[in-house]
Motif scaffolding. Structure first.
Motif, mmCIF file in Angstrom:
data_model
loop_
_atom_site.group_PDB
_atom_site.id
_atom_site.type_symbol
_atom_site.label_atom_id
_atom_site.label_comp_id
_atom_site.label_asym_id
_atom_site.label_seq_id
_atom_site.Cartn_x
_atom_site.Cartn_y
_atom_site.Cartn_z
ATOM 1 N N PRO A 278 56.390 48.626 99.126
ATOM 2 C CA PRO A 278 55.491 47.642 99.735
ATOM 3 C C PRO A 278 55.477 47.670 101.267
ATOM 4 C CG PRO A 278 57.306 46.555 98.585
ATOM 5 C CD PRO A 278 57.431 48.012 98.313
ATOM 6 N N ASP A 279 56.535 48.167 101.892
ATOM 7 C CA ASP A 279 56.602 48.202 103.359
ATOM 8 C C ASP A 279 56.075 49.500 103.960
ATOM 9 O OD1 ASP A 279 57.737 45.654 103.393
ATOM 10 O OD2 ASP A 279 59.766 46.460 103.235
ATOM 11 N N TYR A 280 55.505 50.384 103.142
ATOM 12 C CA TYR A 280 54.976 51.653 103.650
ATOM 13 C C TYR A 280 53.892 51.373 104.683
ATOM 14 C CZ TYR A 280 52.683 56.248 103.604
ATOM 15 O OH TYR A 280 52.129 57.453 103.959
ATOM 16 N N SER A 281 54.057 51.939 105.861
ATOM 17 C CA SER A 281 53.121 51.726 106.960
ATOM 18 C C SER A 281 52.862 53.065 107.656
ATOM 19 C CB SER A 281 53.699 50.702 107.943
ATOM 20 O OG SER A 281 52.788 50.453 108.975
ATOM 21 N N PRO A 282 51.940 53.864 107.107
ATOM 22 C CA PRO A 282 51.687 55.184 107.684
ATOM 23 C C PRO A 282 50.978 55.095 109.035
ATOM 24 C CG PRO A 282 50.064 54.707 105.997
ATOM 25 C CD PRO A 282 51.066 53.579 105.975
ATOM 26 N N THR A 283 51.146 56.120 109.832
ATOM 27 C CA THR A 283 50.418 56.243 111.082
ATOM 28 C C THR A 283 48.953 56.509 110.733
ATOM 29 O OG1 THR A 283 52.347 57.174 112.165
ATOM 30 C CG2 THR A 283 50.213 57.629 113.184
ATOM 31 N N THR A 284 48.025 55.833 111.397
ATOM 32 C CA THR A 284 46.603 56.090 111.166
ATOM 33 C C THR A 284 46.090 57.005 112.267
ATOM 34 O OG1 THR A 284 45.955 54.110 112.378
ATOM 35 C CG2 THR A 284 46.203 53.889 110.003
ATOM 36 N N PHE A 285 45.338 58.041 111.857
ATOM 37 C CA PHE A 285 44.824 58.984 112.853
ATOM 38 C C PHE A 285 43.605 59.724 112.322
ATOM 39 C CE2 PHE A 285 44.752 63.384 114.520
ATOM 40 C CZ PHE A 285 44.414 63.086 115.835
ATOM 41 N N THR A 286 42.552 59.712 113.107
ATOM 42 C CA THR A 286 41.403 60.588 112.921
ATOM 43 C C THR A 286 41.086 61.135 114.302
ATOM 44 O OG1 THR A 286 40.542 59.323 111.055
ATOM 45 C CG2 THR A 286 39.005 60.799 112.155
ATOM 46 N N ALA A 287 40.997 62.442 114.422
ATOM 47 C CA ALA A 287 40.781 63.098 115.714
ATOM 48 C C ALA A 287 39.449 62.672 116.331
ATOM 49 C CB ALA A 287 40.821 64.610 115.540
ATOM 50 N N PRO A 288 39.405 62.524 117.644
ATOM 51 C CA PRO A 288 38.167 62.132 118.320
ATOM 52 C C PRO A 288 36.988 63.067 118.022
ATOM 53 C CG PRO A 288 40.015 61.916 119.832
ATOM 54 C CD PRO A 288 40.535 62.583 118.588
ATOM 55 N N HIS A 289 37.260 64.385 117.882
ATOM 56 C CA HIS A 289 36.140 65.296 117.612
ATOM 57 C C HIS A 289 35.561 65.090 116.217
ATOM 58 C CE1 HIS A 289 39.319 67.810 115.760
ATOM 59 N NE2 HIS A 289 38.332 68.299 115.023
ATOM 60 N N VAL A 290 36.358 64.570 115.296
ATOM 61 C CA VAL A 290 35.856 64.247 113.962
ATOM 62 C C VAL A 290 34.952 63.023 114.051
ATOM 63 C CG1 VAL A 290 36.503 63.493 111.634
ATOM 64 C CG2 VAL A 290 37.822 65.287 112.774
ATOM 65 N N LEU A 291 35.411 62.004 114.729
ATOM 66 C CA LEU A 291 34.616 60.779 114.882
ATOM 67 C C LEU A 291 33.313 61.054 115.619
ATOM 68 C CD1 LEU A 291 37.521 58.345 115.816
ATOM 69 C CD2 LEU A 291 36.380 58.577 113.596
ATOM 70 N N ALA A 292 33.351 61.953 116.599
ATOM 71 C CA ALA A 292 32.162 62.280 117.391
ATOM 72 C C ALA A 292 31.117 63.041 116.576
ATOM 73 C CB ALA A 292 32.557 63.098 118.613
ATOM 74 N N ASN A 293 31.510 63.596 115.432
ATOM 75 C CA ASN A 293 30.588 64.373 114.600
ATOM 76 C C ASN A 293 30.226 63.669 113.303
ATOM 77 O OD1 ASN A 293 29.885 67.131 115.773
ATOM 78 N ND2 ASN A 293 32.048 66.848 116.300
ATOM 79 N N ASP A 294 30.285 62.348 113.306
ATOM 80 C CA ASP A 294 29.891 61.528 112.160
ATOM 81 C C ASP A 294 28.444 61.855 111.799
ATOM 82 O OD1 ASP A 294 28.847 59.413 110.569
ATOM 83 O OD2 ASP A 294 30.225 57.965 111.453
ATOM 84 N N SER A 295 28.225 62.363 110.594
ATOM 85 C CA SER A 295 26.886 62.812 110.179
ATOM 86 C C SER A 295 25.882 61.674 110.041
ATOM 87 C CB SER A 295 26.973 63.588 108.865
ATOM 88 O OG SER A 295 27.464 62.755 107.836
ATOM 89 N N THR A 296 26.362 60.421 109.978
ATOM 90 C CA THR A 296 25.439 59.289 109.893
ATOM 91 C C THR A 296 25.009 58.799 111.269
ATOM 92 O OG1 THR A 296 27.208 57.626 109.801
ATOM 93 C CG2 THR A 296 26.418 58.524 107.691
#
Length: 98
Positions: A17-35
């Motif tokens: 229940p205490d699992y707290s992973p690091t969240t990460f999405t690279a900026p170049h991925v976000l910049a290429n959002d197909s929507t």
């Protein structure tokens, strides 16, 4: 840095229940959002807007967490979201060797 995951805690079947992973999405991925970007190659930021019935994985059915993000079929990795990969879930690729 990734959160540390002991080997015995890797399987999703193990309660943590205490699992707290690091969240990460690279900026170049976000910049290429197909929507958002014409010609973009990455999935949208919101995984609930993905057409999941059209997606497949060689690892079996796709399972989701409480935020509707797909779970890594191999278990906990200490990181959530997409990292450097453009797609939520499986990212199929072929790397030819010459």
């Amino acid at each position: 840095a990734r959160a540390v995951v002991a080997d015995e805690k890797v399987p999703w079947a193990v309660k943590w229940p205490d699992y707290s992973p690091t969240t990460f999405t690279a900026p170049h991925v976000l910049a290429n959002d197909s929507t958002v970007k014409p010609g973009g190659w990455a999935d949208p930021v919101d995984p609930t807007s993905v057409d999941w019935p059209c997606r497949a994985s060689y690892e079996g059915p796709i399972a989701f967490d409480g935020h509707q993000q797909p779970l890594n079929p191999r278990g906990r990795t200490g990181m959530s979201q997409r990292g450097y990969l453009g797609k939520w879930g499986a990212n199929h690729a072929a790397d030819p060797i010459v």
